[in-house]
Design a protein around this motif. Structure first.
Motif, PDB file in Angstrom:
ATOM      1  N   ASN A 523       0.856  -1.191   0.000  1.00  0.00           N
ATOM      2  CA  ASN A 523       0.000   0.000   0.000  1.00  0.00           C
ATOM      3  C   ASN A 523       0.888   1.235   0.000  1.00  0.00           C
ATOM      4  O   ASN A 523       2.087   1.171   0.300  1.00  0.00           O
ATOM      5  CB  ASN A 523      -0.913   0.020   1.233  1.00  0.00           C
ATOM      6  CG  ASN A 523      -1.814  -1.188   1.313  1.00  0.00           C
ATOM      7  OD1 ASN A 523      -2.746  -1.334   0.524  1.00  0.00           O
ATOM      8  ND2 ASN A 523      -1.518  -2.084   2.256  1.00  0.00           N
ATOM      9  N   ARG A 524       0.282   2.357  -0.330  1.00  0.00           N
ATOM     10  CA  ARG A 524       1.031   3.598  -0.285  1.00  0.00           C
ATOM     11  C   ARG A 524       1.483   3.883   1.139  1.00  0.00           C
ATOM     12  O   ARG A 524       0.843   3.483   2.114  1.00  0.00           O
ATOM     13  CB  ARG A 524       0.191   4.769  -0.803  1.00  0.00           C
ATOM     14  CG  ARG A 524      -0.965   5.117   0.094  1.00  0.00           C
ATOM     15  CD  ARG A 524      -1.656   6.402  -0.335  1.00  0.00           C
ATOM     16  NE  ARG A 524      -2.733   6.727   0.597  1.00  0.00           N
ATOM     17  CZ  ARG A 524      -2.577   7.383   1.740  1.00  0.00           C
ATOM     18  NH1 ARG A 524      -1.361   7.780   2.105  1.00  0.00           N
ATOM     19  NH2 ARG A 524      -3.599   7.629   2.525  1.00  0.00           N
ATOM     20  N   ALA A 552      -1.641  -2.315  -8.271  1.00  0.00           N
ATOM     21  CA  ALA A 552      -2.540  -1.273  -7.767  1.00  0.00           C
ATOM     22  C   ALA A 552      -1.892   0.085  -7.971  1.00  0.00           C
ATOM     23  O   ALA A 552      -0.667   0.235  -7.839  1.00  0.00           O
ATOM     24  CB  ALA A 552      -2.854  -1.492  -6.298  1.00  0.00           C
ATOM     25  N   TYR A 554      -2.691   4.631  -7.503  1.00  0.00           N
ATOM     26  CA  TYR A 554      -3.480   5.661  -6.812  1.00  0.00           C
ATOM     27  C   TYR A 554      -3.562   6.894  -7.719  1.00  0.00           C
ATOM     28  O   TYR A 554      -2.705   7.775  -7.668  1.00  0.00           O
ATOM     29  CB  TYR A 554      -2.824   6.039  -5.489  1.00  0.00           C
ATOM     30  CG  TYR A 554      -2.818   4.960  -4.438  1.00  0.00           C
ATOM     31  CD1 TYR A 554      -3.779   4.931  -3.429  1.00  0.00           C
ATOM     32  CD2 TYR A 554      -1.831   3.981  -4.433  1.00  0.00           C
ATOM     33  CE1 TYR A 554      -3.762   3.951  -2.444  1.00  0.00           C
ATOM     34  CE2 TYR A 554      -1.795   2.991  -3.461  1.00  0.00           C
ATOM     35  CZ  TYR A 554      -2.769   2.977  -2.466  1.00  0.00           C
ATOM     36  OH  TYR A 554      -2.736   2.001  -1.501  1.00  0.00           O
ATOM     37  N   LYS A 594      -6.908   3.403  -3.739  1.00  0.00           N
ATOM     38  CA  LYS A 594      -6.173   2.252  -4.274  1.00  0.00           C
ATOM     39  C   LYS A 594      -7.031   1.547  -5.310  1.00  0.00           C
ATOM     40  O   LYS A 594      -8.145   1.111  -5.033  1.00  0.00           O
ATOM     41  CB  LYS A 594      -5.806   1.290  -3.147  1.00  0.00           C
ATOM     42  CG  LYS A 594      -4.995   0.089  -3.601  1.00  0.00           C
ATOM     43  CD  LYS A 594      -4.614  -0.804  -2.407  1.00  0.00           C
ATOM     44  CE  LYS A 594      -3.813  -2.011  -2.847  1.00  0.00           C
ATOM     45  NZ  LYS A 594      -3.424  -2.878  -1.697  1.00  0.00           N
ATOM     46  N   TYR A 662       1.891  -0.580  -6.889  1.00  0.00           N
ATOM     47  CA  TYR A 662       1.855  -1.228  -5.582  1.00  0.00           C
ATOM     48  C   TYR A 662       1.186  -2.596  -5.704  1.00  0.00           C
ATOM     49  O   TYR A 662       0.487  -2.890  -6.678  1.00  0.00           O
ATOM     50  CB  TYR A 662       1.071  -0.370  -4.577  1.00  0.00           C
ATOM     51  CG  TYR A 662       1.675   0.996  -4.318  1.00  0.00           C
ATOM     52  CD1 TYR A 662       2.447   1.234  -3.187  1.00  0.00           C
ATOM     53  CD2 TYR A 662       1.474   2.056  -5.205  1.00  0.00           C
ATOM     54  CE1 TYR A 662       2.997   2.479  -2.938  1.00  0.00           C
ATOM     55  CE2 TYR A 662       2.022   3.311  -4.972  1.00  0.00           C
ATOM     56  CZ  TYR A 662       2.783   3.514  -3.844  1.00  0.00           C
ATOM     57  OH  TYR A 662       3.329   4.762  -3.605  1.00  0.00           O
TER      58      TYR A 662
END
Length: 742
Positions: A523-524, A552, A554, A594, A662
């Protein structure tokens, strides 16, 4: 030459060991200069180190009346020699010459290795040394800070001192036993110290710490009373410490509470940083914390010092083989399974010292340890790693591998490069290892199986449309592809029914096993964006072929306005686009949402510096995609057996960022080789006929048709009976140009 021990009688009575007095030997040289070999067995006792030998030389000429000369000897008063054979009246004599018996040096000799393969090298080394002392430090200042002699009514003592190998070697010390150390006490008086203990040890440390060095573990003077006095205080060891000649040494001295107040100062010098550590408290040897300092006592070691100016000659009993020390030479073992080498060292005064060492021939065959193949179920894209550990024998080794296919074929030599090979057939791998002495060992490395390709059936149809292609396999999955290598899966299953307009070949592989997992940041971490979308992303290595199922991203917009349209590409290390997809996803305000992007990009083979990048992005008010800068990530991100994300990519590798992609979902499949299967399309038949006609009952009308061979359900014309139009029956037109119908 006349000679005797200085302690023997200054007289002559005979020339045997039982005669107390002068002995003599004659020269064996016919001409000048003359040399003499002294026979020490004629002396009343065997000379030892420190003994003095007295001698003089007498010579006579060949004249009729002999003239006798002597070498600086003064005979007994009134004696005049008439030949070299002196009588008892010549004695006692004076003015003779002397020499001392020096101790034989300590000597060590070694061969490495001691067991040598035929014609392999051995390194011979020797060390000759004499007892001596070496003082480290020239300081004349006095201090009680690190004094080993700490007299106090309530305090005990613990100190450690570190001396480097370079410091000892600079004072001429060589490897050997250290039997004592000495410190110079400058305070007047004496001190009886209880529990006085000395330890030494080798250490790799270059500085001491407050935790005390554990390396001072050899007790060289057990706990006992020591009486310190003004001046040099030599502490003689009960058990010598054998210095290896190359390591630093640490010395520890500790003692109990003395019960008196005087503290004895010692000479010190400024040593290297933290070369001394000390503590003064009631615990003494048991204290756990030290204070470090550069105030290190000046110390004198009693050990061994090298003999300067030595020259060396090594021989094999017959011939000289070298004059350096150490000496590295090949061993031919021409005289048998062992070889003895002798060394003669000569000092500056001409004294010679000898030693010898024997090496044996290594005739032990190499030994193969536990072998393995990995993986043992092989896929068409795999390379199999071979592990064959070998010890003993005579390195280097050569390896010959053989593959015996399972169930068919004959064994053949297998090409193994960097411990890997590409499998073609399932089978058993064996190896023969040969060492440098032509000694061999063999072993079965292991057996592996392969994913069998499927059995396929094609289909043929007339004209464009659906073909029904089938494949069968014992594997749980069958994958269909448009190309013989690479590409994405078109379909998974046993029956594939594509619509085609022309003959088309597909490729089918059996699939089983495999790995699924994730790569990269899940994840970020931050909320910063970047608006560079031209060839920017991540760089990765592939350990095998694998599929990037999804990633993924964003997408962020200051003012979201629909979807951003972006192109994502997979590139190889040369920048060639391998696969590309266009995606359309909604944007949102920072930090974005996401969004999982299905890719199904197939990384075709093991390799380095692949790239997953954005090629473009526009629309939806896009202002950037989330990426990490400087913190929040750590390269590499690795999934065993699959691949490793190694850096960002922006005009080259960069560890300063983590760009855009991601939560990589990846998978591998164990596939067989791909088998072609073809859907064949044949051309549709064509027909031309006369225009529609109407005929009445029982009339005959000719119909002319030109056609290619084929099956027809009905003609484009009609037959009319009783003046009524009726469809023609189905018939086959052979290869003719006309036909008459009733």
């Amino acid at each position: 030459m006349y000679y005797k021990l200085s302690t023997e009688a200054n007289a002559i009575s005979g020339n045997t060991a039982g005669d107390n007095g002068w002995k003599y030997v004659e020269t064996s040289d016919p001409n000048s200069p003359y040399s003499f070999t002294i026979d020490y067995t004629l002396l009343t006792s065997t000379p030892t180190a420190g003994n003095t030998i007295e001698y003089f030389v007498v010579a006579e000429d060949m004249a009729a009346t002999v003239n006798v000369g002597a070498n600086s000897v003064i005979y007994n008063a009134g004696y005049c020699p008439t030949s070299v054979a002196l009588t008892s009246g010549a004695f006692p004599v004076s003015g003779v010459k002397t020499y001392s018996i020096n101790p034989l040096p300590a000597t060590t000799i070694s061969a490495s290795p001691t067991s040598v393969c035929l014609n392999n090298n051995v390194t011979l080394s020797t060390l000759f040394s004499n007892p001596g002392t070496a003082t480290v430090g020239t300081g004349t200042l006095s201090s009680t800070t690190t004094s080993p002699f700490y007299g106090s009514a309530t305090l005990a003592r613990r100190v450690q001192f570190l001396y480097t190998a370079a410091e000892l070697s600079a004072q001429g010390m060589v490897a050997g036993d250290i039997s004592a150390v000495s410190f110079n006490v400058t305070t007047a008086g004496s001190l009886s110290i209880p529990g006085f203990t000395v330890k030494m040890g080798h250490t790799a440390a270059t500085a001491l710490t407050t935790a005390w060095s554990p390396d001072a573990s050899n007790i060289v003077r057990p706990s006992g009373t020591y009486n310190a006095v003004t001046g040099p205080n030599q502490i003689t060891f009960t058990t010598p410490f054998t210095w290896n000649g190359t390591s630093n040494v640490v010395i520890e001295i500790c003692h109990d509470v003395v019960g008196l107040t005087p503290i004895l100062s010692v000479n010190y010098h400024a040593g290297p940083s933290a070369s001394a550590a000390y503590a003064a408290n009631a615990l003494g040897c048991a204290t756990t914390t030290a204070t470090t300092t550069t105030t290190r006592p000046t110390i004198t070691f009693t050990g061994y010092k090298g003999i300067p100016g030595l020259t060396y000659n090594w021989d094999d009993g017959t011939n000289s083989v070298g004059t350096t020390n150490p000496l590295t030479i090949p061993v031919p073992f021409s005289g048998g399974p062992s070889q003895t080498y002798n060394v003669t060292a000569t000092d500056a005064t001409g004294c010679t010292f000898t030693n010898s060492v024997t090496v044996t021939q290594n005739t032990t065959a190499p030994s193969i340890g536990t072998t393995s193949l990995s993986p043992t179920i092989a896929c068409a894209i795999d390379s199999i790693t071979v592990t064959v550990p070998v010890t003993g024998g005579c390195p280097p080794y050569t390896y010959v591998y053989t593959l015996t296919p399972t169930g068919y074929g004959t064994p053949y030599t297998l090409t193994v490069t960097n411990n890997k090979f590409q499998p073609l057939y399932a089978g058993t791998v064996s190896v023969v290892v040969t060492d440098n002495a032509s000694q061999t060992a063999s072993a079965t490395v292991g057996t592996f199986t392969m994913q069998d390709p499927p059995t396929v059936t094609g289909d043929t149809r007339c004209g464009a449309g659906v073909v029904n292609l089938t494949a069968s396999s014992a594997s749980p999955a069958i994958n269909w592809y448009a190309s013989a290598t690479g590409g994405t899966t078109l379909f998974t299953g046993t029956a594939y029914s594509p619509t085609i307009a022309s003959t088309t070949t597909y490729y089918v592989a059996s699939a089983d096993g495999g790995v699924t997992g994730t790569l990269g940041l899940p994840n970020r971490v931050g909320a910063t964006t970047n608006s560079g979308y031209s060839d920017i992303g991540l760089m990765f290595d592939a350990f095998n072929s694998f599929t990037i199922n999804s990633v993924a991203i964003y997408p962020v917009a200051t003012t979201p306005s629909g979807n951003v349209t972006a192109t994502i590409q997979l590139k190889n290390s040369a920048g060639t686009v391998l696969q590309s997809t266009i995606v359309s996803v909604p944007t949102s305000v920072s930090p974005g949402v996401k969004t999982t992007i299905p890719l199904n990009f197939v990384v075709p083979a093991a390799g380095t510096n692949y790239r997953l990048v954005f090629a473009s992005a526009s629309g939806g008010g896009i202002s950037g995609f989330i990426r990490e800068s400087s913190t929040g990530y750590t390269y590499p991100y690795t999934l065993a057996g699959v691949g490793s994300i190694t850096s960002a990519y922006t005009s080259g590798a960069s560890a300063l960022y983590y760009y855009y992609f991601y939560d990589w979902q990846v998978s591998t499949a164990c596939e067989s080789s791909r088998v072609p299967v073809t859907g064949t399309v044949t051309p549709s038949p064509s027909l031309s006929a006369t225009a529609s006609q109407t005929i009445c009952n029982n009339e005959v009308y000719p119909i002319s048709a030109i056609a290619t061979p084929g099956d027809f359900d009905r003609l484009s014309g009609h037959q009319t009976r009783d003046c009524m139009r009726m469809p023609l029956r189905r018939f086959r037109i052979p290869e003719v140009t006309s036909k008459r119908f009733m």
